[in-house]
Design a protein around this motif. Structure first.
Motif, PDB file in Angstrom:
ATOM      1  N   TRP A 114      31.291 -64.420 -41.840  1.00 55.08           N
ATOM      2  CA  TRP A 114      30.544 -63.632 -42.831  1.00 55.08           C
ATOM      3  C   TRP A 114      30.702 -64.218 -44.230  1.00 55.08           C
ATOM      4  O   TRP A 114      29.740 -64.229 -45.010  1.00 55.08           O
ATOM      5  CB  TRP A 114      30.998 -62.172 -42.804  1.00 55.08           C
ATOM      6  N   LEU A 115      31.896 -64.699 -44.545  1.00 57.41           N
ATOM      7  CA  LEU A 115      32.088 -65.339 -45.853  1.00 57.41           C
ATOM      8  C   LEU A 115      31.262 -66.619 -45.961  1.00 57.41           C
ATOM      9  O   LEU A 115      30.676 -66.901 -47.012  1.00 57.41           O
ATOM     10  CB  LEU A 115      33.572 -65.626 -46.092  1.00 57.41           C
ATOM     11  N   ALA A 116      31.182 -67.378 -44.878  1.00 53.69           N
ATOM     12  CA  ALA A 116      30.352 -68.586 -44.865  1.00 53.69           C
ATOM     13  C   ALA A 116      28.881 -68.216 -45.009  1.00 53.69           C
ATOM     14  O   ALA A 116      28.131 -68.888 -45.735  1.00 53.69           O
ATOM     15  CB  ALA A 116      30.578 -69.376 -43.575  1.00 53.69           C
ATOM     16  N   LEU A 117      28.459 -67.147 -44.337  1.00 54.95           N
ATOM     17  CA  LEU A 117      27.074 -66.684 -44.474  1.00 54.95           C
ATOM     18  C   LEU A 117      26.788 -66.345 -45.940  1.00 54.95           C
ATOM     19  O   LEU A 117      25.764 -66.753 -46.497  1.00 54.95           O
ATOM     20  CB  LEU A 117      26.848 -65.467 -43.571  1.00 54.95           C
ATOM     21  N   GLY A 118      27.718 -65.627 -46.567  1.00 58.59           N
ATOM     22  CA  GLY A 118      27.558 -65.308 -47.993  1.00 58.59           C
ATOM     23  C   GLY A 118      27.524 -66.554 -48.853  1.00 58.59           C
ATOM     24  O   GLY A 118      26.708 -66.663 -49.779  1.00 58.59           O
ATOM     25  N   GLY A 119      28.390 -67.509 -48.548  1.00 62.97           N
ATOM     26  CA  GLY A 119      28.388 -68.769 -49.295  1.00 62.97           C
ATOM     27  C   GLY A 119      27.065 -69.493 -49.167  1.00 62.97           C
ATOM     28  O   GLY A 119      26.557 -70.048 -50.146  1.00 62.97           O
TER      29      GLY A 119
END
Length: 128
Positions: A114-119
Protein backbone atom coordinates in the motif's frame (compact mmCIF):
# COMPACT_ATOMS: atom_id res chain seq x y z
CA UNK A 1 -4.64 6.89 -21.80
CA UNK A 2 -4.79 3.21 -20.87
CA UNK A 3 -1.51 1.41 -20.44
CA UNK A 4 -0.89 -2.10 -21.68
CA UNK A 5 -0.48 -4.66 -18.91
CA UNK A 6 2.16 -7.31 -19.64
CA UNK A 7 0.82 -10.85 -19.97
CA UNK A 8 2.54 -12.17 -16.85
CA UNK A 9 1.04 -9.41 -14.70
CA UNK A 10 -2.39 -9.85 -16.28
CA UNK A 11 -2.15 -13.58 -15.56
CA UNK A 12 -1.14 -12.90 -11.94
CA UNK A 13 -4.09 -10.52 -11.48
CA UNK A 14 -6.47 -13.10 -12.97
CA UNK A 15 -5.11 -15.95 -10.84
CA UNK A 16 -5.20 -14.01 -7.57
CA UNK A 17 -8.79 -12.91 -8.19
CA UNK A 18 -9.95 -16.33 -9.36
CA UNK A 19 -8.34 -18.13 -6.44
CA UNK A 20 -9.92 -15.68 -3.98
CA UNK A 21 -13.35 -16.59 -5.36
CA UNK A 22 -12.53 -20.31 -5.44
CA UNK A 23 -11.17 -20.35 -1.87
CA UNK A 24 -14.18 -18.38 -0.65
CA UNK A 25 -16.56 -20.85 -2.26
CA UNK A 26 -14.52 -23.78 -0.96
CA UNK A 27 -14.74 -22.42 2.58
CA UNK A 28 -18.44 -21.68 2.32
CA UNK A 29 -19.41 -25.02 0.87
CA UNK A 30 -16.80 -27.75 1.33
CA UNK A 31 -15.25 -26.69 4.64
CA UNK A 32 -18.40 -25.48 6.40
CA UNK A 33 -19.22 -28.94 7.76
CA UNK A 34 -15.64 -30.25 8.01
CA UNK A 35 -13.84 -27.77 10.24
CA UNK A 36 -14.82 -25.94 13.41
CA UNK A 37 -16.20 -22.43 13.61
CA UNK A 38 -12.88 -20.99 14.80
CA UNK A 39 -10.98 -22.55 11.90
CA UNK A 40 -13.66 -21.39 9.47
CA UNK A 41 -13.30 -17.83 10.81
CA UNK A 42 -9.53 -18.04 10.18
CA UNK A 43 -10.23 -19.28 6.65
CA UNK A 44 -12.68 -16.43 6.08
CA UNK A 45 -10.11 -13.85 7.22
CA UNK A 46 -7.64 -15.32 4.73
CA UNK A 47 -10.20 -15.05 1.94
CA UNK A 48 -11.09 -11.44 2.81
CA UNK A 49 -7.49 -10.28 2.74
CA UNK A 50 -6.85 -12.37 -0.38
CA UNK A 51 -9.73 -10.74 -2.21
CA UNK A 52 -8.98 -7.15 -1.17
CA UNK A 53 -5.36 -7.51 -2.18
CA UNK A 54 -6.23 -9.19 -5.47
CA UNK A 55 -8.22 -6.01 -6.17
CA UNK A 56 -5.29 -3.86 -5.04
CA UNK A 57 -3.06 -5.81 -7.41
CA UNK A 58 -5.52 -5.08 -10.23
CA UNK A 59 -5.48 -1.36 -9.42
CA UNK A 60 -1.68 -1.37 -9.33
CA UNK A 61 -1.50 -3.20 -12.65
CA UNK A 62 -3.90 -1.00 -14.60
CA UNK A 63 -3.89 2.31 -12.77
CA UNK A 64 -0.37 3.09 -11.67
CA UNK A 65 2.28 4.77 -13.78
CA UNK A 66 5.34 2.74 -14.76
CA UNK A 67 8.20 2.88 -12.30
CA UNK A 68 9.82 1.27 -9.30
CA UNK A 69 6.91 2.02 -6.97
CA UNK A 70 4.50 0.21 -9.27
CA UNK A 71 6.90 -2.72 -9.58
CA UNK A 72 7.16 -2.89 -5.80
CA UNK A 73 3.37 -2.92 -5.38
CA UNK A 74 3.05 -5.58 -8.10
CA UNK A 75 5.50 -7.78 -6.17
CA UNK A 76 4.37 -7.07 -2.62
CA UNK A 77 0.62 -7.68 -2.98
CA UNK A 78 0.90 -11.24 -4.33
CA UNK A 79 3.68 -12.04 -1.84
CA UNK A 80 1.42 -10.79 0.94
CA UNK A 81 -1.43 -12.97 -0.33
CA UNK A 82 0.85 -15.99 -0.38
CA UNK A 83 2.30 -15.41 3.09
CA UNK A 84 -0.68 -13.91 4.94
CA UNK A 85 -3.66 -15.66 3.41
CA UNK A 86 -1.69 -18.81 2.63
CA UNK A 87 -0.62 -19.22 6.24
CA UNK A 88 -4.19 -18.65 7.44
CA UNK A 89 -5.51 -21.23 4.98
CA UNK A 90 -2.90 -23.69 6.23
CA UNK A 91 -3.76 -22.99 9.88
CA UNK A 92 -7.48 -23.45 9.22
CA UNK A 93 -6.73 -26.81 7.65
CA UNK A 94 -4.73 -27.99 10.65
CA UNK A 95 -1.14 -26.89 10.00
CA UNK A 96 1.13 -26.66 13.06
CA UNK A 97 0.67 -23.54 15.16
CA UNK A 98 4.16 -22.26 14.24
CA UNK A 99 2.75 -21.63 10.75
CA UNK A 100 1.09 -18.58 12.31
CA UNK A 101 4.55 -17.00 12.63
CA UNK A 102 4.49 -16.51 8.83
CA UNK A 103 1.28 -14.45 8.87
CA UNK A 104 2.79 -11.15 10.10
CA UNK A 105 5.35 -11.19 7.27
CA UNK A 106 2.45 -11.28 4.83
CA UNK A 107 0.86 -8.38 6.68
CA UNK A 108 4.08 -6.41 6.35
CA UNK A 109 4.06 -7.12 2.61
CA UNK A 110 0.51 -5.76 2.41
CA UNK A 111 1.48 -2.60 4.31
CA UNK A 112 4.56 -2.09 2.14
CA UNK A 113 2.45 -2.73 -0.97
CA UNK A 114 0.00 0.00 0.00
CA UNK A 115 2.87 2.38 0.72
CA UNK A 116 4.36 1.55 -2.69
CA UNK A 117 0.96 2.16 -4.30
CA UNK A 118 0.86 5.56 -2.59
CA UNK A 119 4.40 6.30 -3.72
CA UNK A 120 3.46 5.47 -7.30
CA UNK A 121 0.46 7.78 -7.12
CA UNK A 122 2.56 10.63 -5.72
CA UNK A 123 5.31 10.11 -8.31
CA UNK A 124 2.74 9.89 -11.09
CA UNK A 125 1.11 13.11 -9.97
CA UNK A 126 4.49 14.88 -9.85
CA UNK A 127 5.37 13.62 -13.34
CA UNK A 128 2.20 15.04 -14.89
Amino acid sequence: MRQRVPGAIAFLVAVTGATAVAFGAFGAHALRTRIGADALAVWHTGVEYHFWHALALFVAAVGLPEGRWRKAALALFPLGILLFSGSLYALALGAPRWTGAITPFGGLCFIAGWLALGGALIRGRDAG
